[in-house]
Design a protein around this motif. Sequence first.
Motif, mmCIF file in Angstrom:
data_model
loop_
_atom_site.group_PDB
_atom_site.id
_atom_site.type_symbol
_atom_site.label_atom_id
_atom_site.label_comp_id
_atom_site.label_asym_id
_atom_site.label_seq_id
_atom_site.Cartn_x
_atom_site.Cartn_y
_atom_site.Cartn_z
ATOM 1 N N ILE A 1 0.841 -1.203 0.000
ATOM 2 C CA ILE A 1 0.000 0.000 0.000
ATOM 3 C C ILE A 1 0.875 1.251 0.000
ATOM 4 O O ILE A 1 0.639 2.189 -0.768
ATOM 5 C CB ILE A 1 -0.947 -0.004 1.222
ATOM 6 N N VAL A 2 1.898 1.257 0.838
ATOM 7 C CA VAL A 2 2.787 2.425 0.927
ATOM 8 C C VAL A 2 3.574 2.584 -0.371
ATOM 9 O O VAL A 2 3.714 3.699 -0.890
ATOM 10 C CB VAL A 2 3.726 2.324 2.141
ATOM 11 N N THR A 3 4.051 1.471 -0.917
ATOM 12 C CA THR A 3 4.807 1.526 -2.173
ATOM 13 C C THR A 3 3.951 2.110 -3.292
ATOM 14 O O THR A 3 4.410 2.978 -4.044
ATOM 15 C CB THR A 3 5.320 0.130 -2.562
ATOM 16 N N GLU A 4 2.707 1.662 -3.399
ATOM 17 C CA GLU A 4 1.805 2.198 -4.426
ATOM 18 C C GLU A 4 1.524 3.679 -4.199
ATOM 19 O O GLU A 4 1.430 4.452 -5.151
ATOM 20 C CB GLU A 4 0.491 1.411 -4.459
ATOM 21 N N ALA A 5 1.396 4.081 -2.947
ATOM 22 C CA ALA A 5 1.156 5.494 -2.637
ATOM 23 C C ALA A 5 2.360 6.348 -3.039
ATOM 24 O O ALA A 5 2.197 7.431 -3.608
ATOM 25 C CB ALA A 5 0.859 5.666 -1.150
ATOM 26 N N ILE A 6 3.554 5.852 -2.774
ATOM 27 C CA ILE A 6 4.759 6.592 -3.154
ATOM 28 C C ILE A 6 4.857 6.680 -4.671
ATOM 29 O O ILE A 6 5.151 7.752 -5.218
ATOM 30 C CB ILE A 6 6.016 5.946 -2.541
ATOM 31 N N ARG A 7 4.591 5.576 -5.355
ATOM 32 C CA ARG A 7 4.617 5.594 -6.826
ATOM 33 C C ARG A 7 3.620 6.608 -7.377
ATOM 34 O O ARG A 7 3.952 7.410 -8.240
ATOM 35 C CB ARG A 7 4.276 4.215 -7.384
ATOM 36 N N PHE A 8 2.391 6.536 -6.870
ATOM 37 C CA PHE A 8 1.366 7.465 -7.337
ATOM 38 C C PHE A 8 1.787 8.906 -7.042
ATOM 39 O O PHE A 8 1.628 9.796 -7.880
ATOM 40 C CB PHE A 8 0.009 7.164 -6.699
ATOM 41 N N GLY A 9 2.303 9.129 -5.849
ATOM 42 C CA GLY A 9 2.745 10.462 -5.473
ATOM 43 C C GLY A 9 3.828 11.003 -6.391
ATOM 44 O O GLY A 9 3.819 12.176 -6.765
ATOM 45 N N CYS A 10 4.746 10.137 -6.788
ATOM 46 C CA CYS A 10 5.816 10.566 -7.707
ATOM 47 C C CYS A 10 5.275 10.815 -9.105
ATOM 48 O O CYS A 10 5.630 11.820 -9.743
ATOM 49 C CB CYS A 10 6.930 9.521 -7.740
ATOM 50 N N PHE A 11 4.416 9.933 -9.599
ATOM 51 C CA PHE A 11 3.850 10.107 -10.944
ATOM 52 C C PHE A 11 2.953 11.341 -11.034
ATOM 53 O O PHE A 11 2.856 11.970 -12.078
ATOM 54 C CB PHE A 11 3.076 8.869 -11.401
ATOM 55 N N SER A 12 2.300 11.691 -9.944
ATOM 56 C CA SER A 12 1.396 12.847 -9.952
ATOM 57 C C SER A 12 2.071 14.126 -9.452
ATOM 58 O O SER A 12 1.412 15.146 -9.282
ATOM 59 C CB SER A 12 0.168 12.548 -9.100
ATOM 60 N N ASN A 13 3.355 14.053 -9.196
ATOM 61 C CA ASN A 13 4.154 15.196 -8.731
ATOM 62 C C ASN A 13 3.771 15.694 -7.341
ATOM 63 O O ASN A 13 4.061 16.831 -6.992
ATOM 64 C CB ASN A 13 4.115 16.355 -9.738
ATOM 65 N N GLY B 1 6.656 17.296 -3.993
ATOM 66 C CA GLY B 1 6.743 17.425 -5.437
ATOM 67 C C GLY B 1 6.339 18.815 -5.903
ATOM 68 O O GLY B 1 6.066 19.704 -5.089
ATOM 69 N N ALA B 2 6.283 18.979 -7.207
ATOM 70 C CA ALA B 2 5.934 20.272 -7.799
ATOM 71 C C ALA B 2 4.469 20.629 -7.587
ATOM 72 O O ALA B 2 4.097 21.797 -7.619
ATOM 73 C CB ALA B 2 6.256 20.257 -9.292
ATOM 74 N N SER B 3 3.617 19.626 -7.370
ATOM 75 C CA SER B 3 2.185 19.859 -7.158
ATOM 76 C C SER B 3 1.830 19.500 -5.719
ATOM 77 O O SER B 3 1.633 18.327 -5.401
ATOM 78 C CB SER B 3 1.358 18.990 -8.108
#
Length: 161
Positions: free
Chosen positions: A89-101, A114-116
């Motif tokens: 769950i945490v790994t997916e959240a970090i991935r999503f967070g990085c992809f969505s900035n 991130g930028a956003s």
Amino acid sequence: MAIAHDIFAETNPAYCASLLGTFVRAYRTRSGSEPDITLCYAALPLALSGDLAPTFGRTNRKTGLLEWLRRSPVIQIRLAARVNGSLDIVTEAIRFGCFSNLLAINTEGRVAPGASPVPKHLKAQLTQETQDIFDNIDRLGHWFALAGSTRTVFNMMGLEL
């Protein structure tokens, strides 16, 4: 009457990434540096665990991790299993967070905002219970930063790196 509990909504990567964005911002505000990525793996399950929600009562940003743990030793019961059970769950959240900035990971393995950023008006649109979860992860960000190193945080909680 049975109460429905929506696990899917609680583990939604966008929701969890927003929580991690709040954690990272709080940590950075308190320490002036970004948290190590491993701290995200402890913070998110602690904030999301409904059975631990009452332990955040009568706390604030200045309470501190050690005091919180001292007041509620129940937190450490099966904590390692709780953390290990939420790795995906945490790994997916970090991935999503990085992809969505929302988040960015630097070369040192630290998580930066991130930028956003997480929208400021987001919290006001949520239920009181969900707002409390955002408040709790904000506190964890401050407490982890005040505790010092990642190793110190994990040692206080009885976890091993």
